[in-house]
Design a protein around this motif. Structure first.
Motif, PDB file in Angstrom:
ATOM      1  N   ILE A  21       0.848  -1.184   0.000  1.00  0.00           N
ATOM      2  CA  ILE A  21       0.000   0.000   0.000  1.00  0.00           C
ATOM      3  C   ILE A  21       0.887   1.238   0.000  1.00  0.00           C
ATOM      4  O   ILE A  21       1.909   1.279   0.677  1.00  0.00           O
ATOM      5  CB  ILE A  21      -0.912   0.009   1.253  1.00  0.00           C
ATOM      6  CG1 ILE A  21      -1.752  -1.270   1.287  1.00  0.00           C
ATOM      7  CG2 ILE A  21      -1.799   1.244   1.274  1.00  0.00           C
ATOM      8  CD1 ILE A  21      -2.412  -1.523   2.625  1.00  0.00           C
ATOM      9  N   GLY A  22       0.481   2.243  -0.757  1.00  0.00           N
ATOM     10  CA  GLY A  22       1.266   3.466  -0.784  1.00  0.00           C
ATOM     11  C   GLY A  22       0.522   4.612  -1.414  1.00  0.00           C
ATOM     12  O   GLY A  22      -0.593   4.470  -1.896  1.00  0.00           O
ATOM     13  N   ASP A  23       1.177   5.749  -1.394  1.00  0.00           N
ATOM     14  CA  ASP A  23       0.646   6.943  -2.034  1.00  0.00           C
ATOM     15  C   ASP A  23       1.821   7.692  -2.661  1.00  0.00           C
ATOM     16  O   ASP A  23       2.902   7.113  -2.817  1.00  0.00           O
ATOM     17  CB  ASP A  23      -0.125   7.811  -1.027  1.00  0.00           C
ATOM     18  CG  ASP A  23       0.699   8.201   0.191  1.00  0.00           C
ATOM     19  OD1 ASP A  23       1.947   8.301   0.081  1.00  0.00           O
ATOM     20  OD2 ASP A  23       0.108   8.413   1.265  1.00  0.00           O
ATOM     21  N   MET A  24       1.640   8.944  -2.972  1.00  0.00           N
ATOM     22  CA  MET A  24       2.696   9.717  -3.642  1.00  0.00           C
ATOM     23  C   MET A  24       3.951   9.857  -2.779  1.00  0.00           C
ATOM     24  O   MET A  24       5.029  10.112  -3.286  1.00  0.00           O
ATOM     25  CB  MET A  24       2.178  11.104  -4.031  1.00  0.00           C
ATOM     26  CG  MET A  24       1.096  11.062  -5.101  1.00  0.00           C
ATOM     27  SD  MET A  24       1.615  10.212  -6.609  1.00  0.00           S
ATOM     28  CE  MET A  24       2.695  11.423  -7.298  1.00  0.00           C
ATOM     29  N   SER A  25       3.826   9.641  -1.459  1.00  0.00           N
ATOM     30  CA  SER A  25       4.993   9.752  -0.585  1.00  0.00           C
ATOM     31  C   SER A  25       5.816   8.466  -0.551  1.00  0.00           C
ATOM     32  O   SER A  25       6.933   8.460  -0.070  1.00  0.00           O
ATOM     33  CB  SER A  25       4.548  10.122   0.835  1.00  0.00           C
ATOM     34  OG  SER A  25       3.852   9.034   1.429  1.00  0.00           O
ATOM     35  N   GLY A  26       5.234   7.368  -1.031  1.00  0.00           N
ATOM     36  CA  GLY A  26       5.945   6.092  -1.029  1.00  0.00           C
ATOM     37  C   GLY A  26       5.123   4.994  -0.381  1.00  0.00           C
ATOM     38  O   GLY A  26       3.896   5.089  -0.280  1.00  0.00           O
ATOM     39  N   VAL A  27       5.797   3.965   0.090  1.00  0.00           N
ATOM     40  CA  VAL A  27       5.130   2.835   0.740  1.00  0.00           C
ATOM     41  C   VAL A  27       4.630   3.277   2.115  1.00  0.00           C
ATOM     42  O   VAL A  27       5.359   3.904   2.880  1.00  0.00           O
ATOM     43  CB  VAL A  27       6.098   1.639   0.886  1.00  0.00           C
ATOM     44  CG1 VAL A  27       5.450   0.508   1.675  1.00  0.00           C
ATOM     45  CG2 VAL A  27       6.538   1.139  -0.481  1.00  0.00           C
ATOM     46  N   THR A  28       3.358   2.957   2.406  1.00  0.00           N
ATOM     47  CA  THR A  28       2.784   3.322   3.704  1.00  0.00           C
ATOM     48  C   THR A  28       2.343   2.100   4.508  1.00  0.00           C
ATOM     49  O   THR A  28       2.064   2.212   5.695  1.00  0.00           O
ATOM     50  CB  THR A  28       1.566   4.249   3.525  1.00  0.00           C
ATOM     51  OG1 THR A  28       0.590   3.579   2.715  1.00  0.00           O
ATOM     52  CG2 THR A  28       1.980   5.572   2.881  1.00  0.00           C
ATOM     53  N   GLY A  29       2.264   0.951   3.858  1.00  0.00           N
ATOM     54  CA  GLY A  29       1.848  -0.245   4.580  1.00  0.00           C
ATOM     55  C   GLY A  29       1.860  -1.466   3.687  1.00  0.00           C
ATOM     56  O   GLY A  29       2.033  -1.369   2.471  1.00  0.00           O
ATOM     57  N   VAL A  30       1.683  -2.611   4.315  1.00  0.00           N
ATOM     58  CA  VAL A  30       1.517  -3.860   3.566  1.00  0.00           C
ATOM     59  C   VAL A  30       0.326  -4.602   4.162  1.00  0.00           C
ATOM     60  O   VAL A  30       0.090  -4.567   5.367  1.00  0.00           O
ATOM     61  CB  VAL A  30       2.779  -4.766   3.619  1.00  0.00           C
ATOM     62  CG1 VAL A  30       3.917  -4.146   2.843  1.00  0.00           C
ATOM     63  CG2 VAL A  30       3.201  -5.070   5.036  1.00  0.00           C
ATOM     64  N   ARG A  31      -0.444  -5.217   3.288  1.00  0.00           N
ATOM     65  CA  ARG A  31      -1.570  -6.043   3.731  1.00  0.00           C
ATOM     66  C   ARG A  31      -1.128  -7.492   3.636  1.00  0.00           C
ATOM     67  O   ARG A  31      -0.657  -7.934   2.596  1.00  0.00           O
ATOM     68  CB  ARG A  31      -2.792  -5.813   2.853  1.00  0.00           C
ATOM     69  CG  ARG A  31      -4.024  -6.622   3.275  1.00  0.00           C
ATOM     70  CD  ARG A  31      -5.218  -6.432   2.331  1.00  0.00           C
ATOM     71  NE  ARG A  31      -5.449  -5.044   1.956  1.00  0.00           N
ATOM     72  CZ  ARG A  31      -6.081  -4.126   2.691  1.00  0.00           C
ATOM     73  NH1 ARG A  31      -6.570  -4.470   3.875  1.00  0.00           N
ATOM     74  NH2 ARG A  31      -6.237  -2.895   2.275  1.00  0.00           N
ATOM     75  N   VAL A  32      -1.253  -8.213   4.744  1.00  0.00           N
ATOM     76  CA  VAL A  32      -0.897  -9.627   4.783  1.00  0.00           C
ATOM     77  C   VAL A  32      -2.119 -10.453   5.151  1.00  0.00           C
ATOM     78  O   VAL A  32      -3.034  -9.969   5.823  1.00  0.00           O
ATOM     79  CB  VAL A  32       0.258  -9.924   5.774  1.00  0.00           C
ATOM     80  CG1 VAL A  32       1.536  -9.230   5.351  1.00  0.00           C
ATOM     81  CG2 VAL A  32      -0.123  -9.552   7.193  1.00  0.00           C
ATOM     82  N   GLN A  33      -2.106 -11.691   4.677  1.00  0.00           N
ATOM     83  CA  GLN A  33      -3.150 -12.645   5.040  1.00  0.00           C
ATOM     84  C   GLN A  33      -2.515 -13.707   5.915  1.00  0.00           C
ATOM     85  O   GLN A  33      -1.481 -14.274   5.556  1.00  0.00           O
ATOM     86  CB  GLN A  33      -3.745 -13.276   3.786  1.00  0.00           C
ATOM     87  CG  GLN A  33      -4.839 -14.274   4.065  1.00  0.00           C
ATOM     88  CD  GLN A  33      -5.348 -14.910   2.784  1.00  0.00           C
ATOM     89  OE1 GLN A  33      -4.601 -15.135   1.852  1.00  0.00           O
ATOM     90  NE2 GLN A  33      -6.636 -15.183   2.758  1.00  0.00           N
TER      91      GLN A  33
END
Length: 134
Positions: A21-33
């Motif tokens: 997950i990210g936006d214009m600033s870069g990576v902001t998170g990861v979704r894991v299962q």
């Protein structure tokens, strides 16, 4: 493992990466299962190193298995110009299944292949370079 002794490092086992997950600033998170419950969790991060564990990653070569030569680990075999055993067919990056799984290696492979393809398409004996100064 020295890395795992760092207080800001955590190894997430029994999980599958679903999304970066990210936006214009870069990576902001990861979704894991989570494999044990199939539930998903978003982990807030500012960057992520993704490593395929388990004795090495198997390249996805199902689409070309009957077309080009593969090594014993499923990687596409290429020559020094990244050409496969099929004339005019090239392979680069992790599909070659080298020990070095890094973007810079794939980019280098791509550069080599691009110059080799140009040579192949123009029936040249040598690669045409653009850095010769006279």
């Amino acid at each position: 493992m020295q890395l795992m002794s760092c207080p800001n490092v955590k190894l997430w086992t029994k999980t599958k990466l679903v999304e970066v997950i990210g936006d214009m600033s870069g990576v902001t998170g990861v979704r894991v299962q989570h494999h044990t419950s199939d539930s998903e969790e978003v982990i807030p991060v500012e960057g992520a190193f993704i490593y395929g564990n388990g004795g090495g990653s198997k390249p996805i070569t199902d689409f070309c298995q009957s077309k080009v030569e593969l090594d014993e680990n499923g990687g596409v075999i290429v020559d020094e110009n990244m050409m496969t055993n099929v004339s005019g067919v090239y392979a680069v990056g992790d599909i070659r299944n080298t020990d070095y799984k890094q973007v810079v290696v794939a980019a280098s492979d791509g550069c080599i292949a691009a110059m080799a393809v140009e040579k192949f398409l123009n029936n040249r004996k040598m690669i045409k370079v653009d850095w010769i100064h006279r």
